[in-house]
Each structure stands twice: as structure tokens, then as C-alpha cells.
Scaffold this motif. Structure first.
Motif, PDB file in Angstrom:
ATOM      1  N   ARG A  56       0.826  -1.212   0.000  1.00 22.85           N
ATOM      2  CA  ARG A  56       0.000   0.000   0.000  1.00 22.85           C
ATOM      3  C   ARG A  56       0.859   1.260   0.000  1.00 22.85           C
ATOM      4  NH1 ARG A  56      -4.529  -1.968   4.355  1.00 22.85           N
ATOM      5  NH2 ARG A  56      -5.312  -3.641   3.017  1.00 22.85           N
ATOM      6  N   ARG A  57       0.349   2.251  -0.689  1.00 21.39           N
ATOM      7  CA  ARG A  57       1.066   3.522  -0.774  1.00 21.39           C
ATOM      8  C   ARG A  57       0.800   4.390   0.449  1.00 21.39           C
ATOM      9  NH1 ARG A  57      -0.953   2.440  -6.046  1.00 21.39           N
ATOM     10  NH2 ARG A  57       0.742   2.175  -7.531  1.00 21.39           N
ATOM     11  N   PHE A  77      -2.838  16.187  -1.323  1.00 28.69           N
ATOM     12  CA  PHE A  77      -1.586  16.919  -1.501  1.00 28.69           C
ATOM     13  C   PHE A  77      -0.385  15.993  -1.317  1.00 28.69           C
ATOM     14  CE2 PHE A  77      -4.719  19.995   0.114  1.00 28.69           C
ATOM     15  CZ  PHE A  77      -4.827  20.769  -1.015  1.00 28.69           C
ATOM     16  N   ASN A  78      -0.492  15.088  -0.341  1.00 32.69           N
ATOM     17  CA  ASN A  78       0.553  14.099  -0.119  1.00 32.69           C
ATOM     18  C   ASN A  78       0.686  13.188  -1.336  1.00 32.69           C
ATOM     19  OD1 ASN A  78       0.900  11.004   1.171  1.00 32.69           O
ATOM     20  ND2 ASN A  78       2.406  12.529   1.839  1.00 32.69           N
ATOM     21  N   GLU A 105       8.421  10.445  -6.468  1.00 35.31           N
ATOM     22  CA  GLU A 105       8.795   9.040  -6.581  1.00 35.31           C
ATOM     23  C   GLU A 105       8.719   8.489  -8.006  1.00 35.31           C
ATOM     24  OE1 GLU A 105       6.265   6.959  -3.799  1.00 35.31           O
ATOM     25  OE2 GLU A 105       6.981   8.177  -2.108  1.00 35.31           O
ATOM     26  N   GLU A 106       7.781   9.021  -8.810  1.00 29.42           N
ATOM     27  CA  GLU A 106       7.559   8.427 -10.127  1.00 29.42           C
ATOM     28  C   GLU A 106       7.668   9.406 -11.292  1.00 29.42           C
ATOM     29  OE1 GLU A 106       4.055   5.776 -10.084  1.00 29.42           O
ATOM     30  OE2 GLU A 106       3.983   6.261  -7.934  1.00 29.42           O
ATOM     31  N   GLY A 107       7.735  10.664 -10.995  1.00 23.91           N
ATOM     32  CA  GLY A 107       7.825  11.670 -12.047  1.00 23.91           C
ATOM     33  C   GLY A 107       6.468  12.292 -12.336  1.00 23.91           C
TER      34      GLY A 107
END
Length: 170
Positions: free
Chosen positions: A94-95, A101-102, A110-112
Motif C-alpha cells: 500500500r502507498r 496533496f501528499n 517518486e515516479e515523475g
């Protein structure tokens, strides 16, 4: 069983996961689509120096406004889908986004930033045609009915009914 399991393991708050992103999308997208359509319509009328646009002009302006509006709000869709998917993942995968906003800041770091526009083409096409199906018939009917009914509540009601039928067909 699934509902009971969600309440037991994650609590009642799990039902509202992603709600902020789900609410932001229609509010922002609808405002953008309508606002862009009116701005484009006004600019087109001024450039042509006329009061009314043709059905073709209304059609392509509604398609353009729908696509542009959706392009700007697709990140909210991505975040919403991730919020929803998080609940079905094993705890270690899980993320765990804490807020919209987070989610934005973590996805970008983290991913662009381009990750926020995953699924762009189908989403834009859907919004273009929904906009086309709603705005074009509404404003075309409203203008044509105004010759017989004026700009009355009945005109708006009938125009909205035709727009609803148009959007349902498309």
C-alpha cells in the motif's frame, strides 16, 4: 463480507478513501469545460463579428473545451484510482497516501510528473464526447427555441432535456 472486513481491519474511514480526489475532479473539470467553452465561444463570435455560431462551430468548440478541461484534471483521476486500489493491496504494498496533496507530492517525487497523466487518451476522448453531447445540443436548442419561447424557464428545461438525451446517446 468485504464490507465487514473493511470495517474490521481499516475502520469506517476506509469507505471515504479518495473522496477528496473524487470530488475535485467533477468540480474542477465541469468548471473548466464550461468556462473554456464560453471563452472560446465569445472569442469566435468576436472574430466572426456575429451573435450566433453555427452547429459545426459549437460542436468543435465543445469538443476542444472538453478535451482541454479533462487534460488539466486527469491527475485527480490518477490519485482517485490509486486511493481506491490501495485498499485492495496487501499492507506491505500500500502507498498509504495521507491526503490529496501528499499523493501529488509523492507521485511527482517518486515516479515523475508525467505519471499524473496516465490514461490520458481514453479519458480525454470520453470527456470530449460527453461535452459535445451536452453542450452542443443544449445551446443549439436554446437558441432555436428562443425564437418561439424566448429565454424562459420552459426553454431552459426543454434544452436541458434535449442535452440529456444527446449526452445519453453519445
Amino acid at each position: 463480507r468485504r464490507v465487514h472486513g473493511m470495517i474490521k481491519t481499516e475502520g469506517y474511514k476506509s469507505f471515504y478513501r479518495g473522496l477528496s480526489a473524487a470530488i475535485c475532479h467533477p468540480i474542477i473539470c465541469s468548471s473548466l469545460r464550461m468556462g473554456l467553452f464560453f471563452c472560446l465561444e465569445d472569442a469566435k463570435k468576436k472574430s466572426k463579428n456575429k451573435d450566433r455560431l453555427s452547429l459545426f462551430e459549437k460542436s468543435y468548440l465543445s469538443l476542444l473545451a472538453g478535451g482541454a478541461g479533462e487534460l488539466l484534471v486527469i491527475p485527480f483521476d490518477v490519485i482517485y484510482v490509486r486511493y481506491q486500489a490501495d485498499g485492495g493491496l496487501p499492507p506491505e504494498m500500500r502507498r498509504g497516501y495521507k491526503s490529496i496533496f501528499n499523493a501529488f507530492s509523492r507521485i511527482i517525487s517518486e515516479e515523475g510528473i508525467l505519471t499524473l497523466w496516465k490514461g490520458t487518451v481514453p479519458s480525454i476522448l470520453k470527456c470530449m464526447f460527453v461535452n459535445f453531447g451536452m453542450l452542443t445540443p443544449y445551446y443549439e436548442c436554446k437558441e432555436r427555441l428562443s425564437e418561439h419561447l424566448g429565454y424562459s424557464r420552459l426553454n431552459y428545461l426543454l434544452s436541458a432535456a434535449f442535452a440529456g438525451i444527446g449526452a445519453s446517446i453519445i
